[in-house]
Design an enzyme around this catalytic site. Structure first.
Site, mmCIF file in Angstrom:
data_model
loop_
_atom_site.group_PDB
_atom_site.id
_atom_site.type_symbol
_atom_site.label_atom_id
_atom_site.label_comp_id
_atom_site.label_asym_id
_atom_site.label_seq_id
_atom_site.Cartn_x
_atom_site.Cartn_y
_atom_site.Cartn_z
ATOM 1 N N ASN A 26 77.101 18.376 16.358
ATOM 2 C CA ASN A 26 77.213 19.250 15.034
ATOM 3 C C ASN A 26 77.083 20.580 15.307
ATOM 4 O O ASN A 26 76.437 21.002 16.242
ATOM 5 C CB ASN A 26 76.443 18.548 13.959
ATOM 6 C CG ASN A 26 75.018 18.586 14.203
ATOM 7 O OD1 ASN A 26 74.263 19.612 14.514
ATOM 8 N ND2 ASN A 26 74.383 17.263 14.394
ATOM 9 N N ASP A 36 76.284 11.564 20.231
ATOM 10 C CA ASP A 36 75.275 12.783 20.396
ATOM 11 C C ASP A 36 73.918 12.268 20.305
ATOM 12 O O ASP A 36 73.214 12.586 21.580
ATOM 13 C CB ASP A 36 75.291 13.678 19.015
ATOM 14 C CG ASP A 36 74.738 15.155 19.029
ATOM 15 O OD1 ASP A 36 74.420 15.257 20.190
ATOM 16 O OD2 ASP A 36 74.745 15.678 17.975
ATOM 17 N N SER A 123 85.138 13.184 16.276
ATOM 18 C CA SER A 123 85.292 13.042 14.980
ATOM 19 C C SER A 123 85.515 11.704 14.305
ATOM 20 O O SER A 123 85.674 11.560 12.995
ATOM 21 C CB SER A 123 86.353 13.877 14.390
ATOM 22 O OG SER A 123 85.802 15.134 14.262
ATOM 23 N N THR A 124 85.883 10.947 14.998
ATOM 24 C CA THR A 124 86.402 9.541 14.527
ATOM 25 C C THR A 124 85.119 8.541 14.086
ATOM 26 O O THR A 124 85.592 7.413 13.726
ATOM 27 C CB THR A 124 87.295 8.649 15.526
ATOM 28 O OG1 THR A 124 86.231 8.274 16.763
ATOM 29 C CG2 THR A 124 88.364 9.580 15.996
ATOM 30 N N GLY A 125 83.823 8.677 14.205
ATOM 31 C CA GLY A 125 82.838 7.896 14.014
ATOM 32 C C GLY A 125 82.087 8.532 12.544
ATOM 33 O O GLY A 125 82.973 8.447 11.510
HETATM 34 N N1 AR6 Z 1 79.998 6.286 24.425
HETATM 35 C C1 AR6 Z 1 81.338 6.366 24.056
HETATM 36 N N2 AR6 Z 1 81.453 6.658 22.562
HETATM 37 C C2 AR6 Z 1 80.693 6.414 21.825
HETATM 38 C C3 AR6 Z 1 79.408 6.304 22.003
HETATM 39 C C4 AR6 Z 1 78.905 6.313 23.306
HETATM 40 N N3 AR6 Z 1 77.651 5.958 23.678
HETATM 41 N N4 AR6 Z 1 78.571 6.063 20.811
HETATM 42 C C5 AR6 Z 1 79.480 6.302 19.822
HETATM 43 N N5 AR6 Z 1 80.801 6.566 20.275
HETATM 44 P P1 AR6 Z 1 80.455 9.916 16.530
HETATM 45 P P2 AR6 Z 1 81.728 12.136 15.116
HETATM 46 C C6 AR6 Z 1 81.993 6.545 19.729
HETATM 47 O O1 AR6 Z 1 79.848 9.553 15.257
HETATM 48 O O2 AR6 Z 1 82.393 11.149 14.200
HETATM 49 C C7 AR6 Z 1 76.399 12.690 15.135
HETATM 50 O O3 AR6 Z 1 75.449 12.740 14.184
HETATM 51 C C8 AR6 Z 1 81.958 6.202 18.187
HETATM 52 O O4 AR6 Z 1 82.406 4.718 18.098
HETATM 53 O O5 AR6 Z 1 79.362 9.970 17.295
HETATM 54 O O6 AR6 Z 1 82.206 13.330 15.831
HETATM 55 C C9 AR6 Z 1 76.722 14.240 15.543
HETATM 56 O O7 AR6 Z 1 75.449 15.093 15.500
HETATM 57 C C10 AR6 Z 1 83.214 7.073 17.774
HETATM 58 O O8 AR6 Z 1 84.488 6.504 18.178
HETATM 59 O O9 AR6 Z 1 80.798 11.377 16.387
HETATM 60 C C11 AR6 Z 1 77.456 14.971 14.315
HETATM 61 O O10 AR6 Z 1 76.483 15.261 13.259
HETATM 62 C C12 AR6 Z 1 83.134 8.438 18.406
HETATM 63 O O11 AR6 Z 1 82.155 7.980 19.515
HETATM 64 C C13 AR6 Z 1 78.387 13.801 14.012
HETATM 65 O O12 AR6 Z 1 77.761 12.566 14.490
HETATM 66 C C14 AR6 Z 1 82.663 9.449 17.511
HETATM 67 O O13 AR6 Z 1 81.551 9.229 16.727
HETATM 68 C C15 AR6 Z 1 79.547 13.598 14.539
HETATM 69 O O14 AR6 Z 1 80.459 12.843 14.065
#
Ligand code: AR6
Length: 176
Positions: A26, A36, A123-125
């Protein structure tokens, strides 16, 4: 040729021994949940210190941009932190901002001489970007990059679970 350089795998990105992994960060660069949080836990406290130093220097990182740090305790040498868009309605510039995340991360990887780079599905989480739409964008930008650049030699798109893997695999076929 380009296809052999673009791969899709299911993995925990923190375990990959590549030159650089990308973090879905973020704009504060101070860590968070999701990938993250996992990256900061695995890399250890020095990663946060390095992010804090970047934040003090340039005030964090804007959406669609990226910064690079060391990998510290991770098997990866570098971490490229990029800030994806929060999904609104699909009509607020989200596609271009997500494409920019991939492009800016690849630019930093190339500048650092990285041969292997792995991306999570940015961005997909927590940020709520639809996974199939995001997969199409990721694949398009990576293909365009690989067609025009020698580095990185290979890009790995990492799915965290089975459904995410299926989405990436089908996007890879569809966009071919
Ligand atoms: N390895 C690979 N992929 C992963 C892992 C891992 N260990 N853990 C989660 N994913 P997200 P965003 C996938 O939520 O949507 C944070 O708080 C997950 O299943 O991690 O970009 C940051 O600080 C999903 O498909 O990131 C920001 O505030 C993908 O990673 C915010 O979340 C991204 O999910 C960013 O949100």
């Amino acid at each position: 040729m380009t296809e052999a350089r673009l791969r899709v795998v299911q993995a925990d990105i923190t375990t990959l021994a590549v030159d650089a992994i990308v973090n879905a960060a973020n704009s504060s660069l101070l860590g968070g949940g999701g990938v993250d949080g996992a990256i900061h836990r695995a890399a250890g406290p020095r990663l946060l210190e390095e992010c804090q130093a970047i934040r003090n220097r340039q005030g964090g990182c804007r959406t669609g941009r990226a910064v690079i740090t060391g990998g510290h305790r991770l098997p990866a040498t570098f971490v490229i932190h990029t800030v994806g868009p929060v999904w609104q309605d699909g009509d607020s510039g989200e596609d271009d901002l997500l494409a920019s995340c991939y492009h800016e991360s690849l630019r930093l990887a190339e500048a650092q001489g990285c041969r292997t780079v792995a991306f999570p599905a940015i961005s997909t989480g927590i940020y709520g970007f639809p996974a199939d739409r995001a997969a199409g964008i990721a694949i398009r930008v990576c293909r365009e990059w690989l067609a025009a650049h020698d580095l990185p030699q290979t890009i790995t798109l990492v799915a965290f679970d089975g459904p995410a893997l299926a989405i990436l695999q089908s996007a890879l076929k569809k966009e071919a």
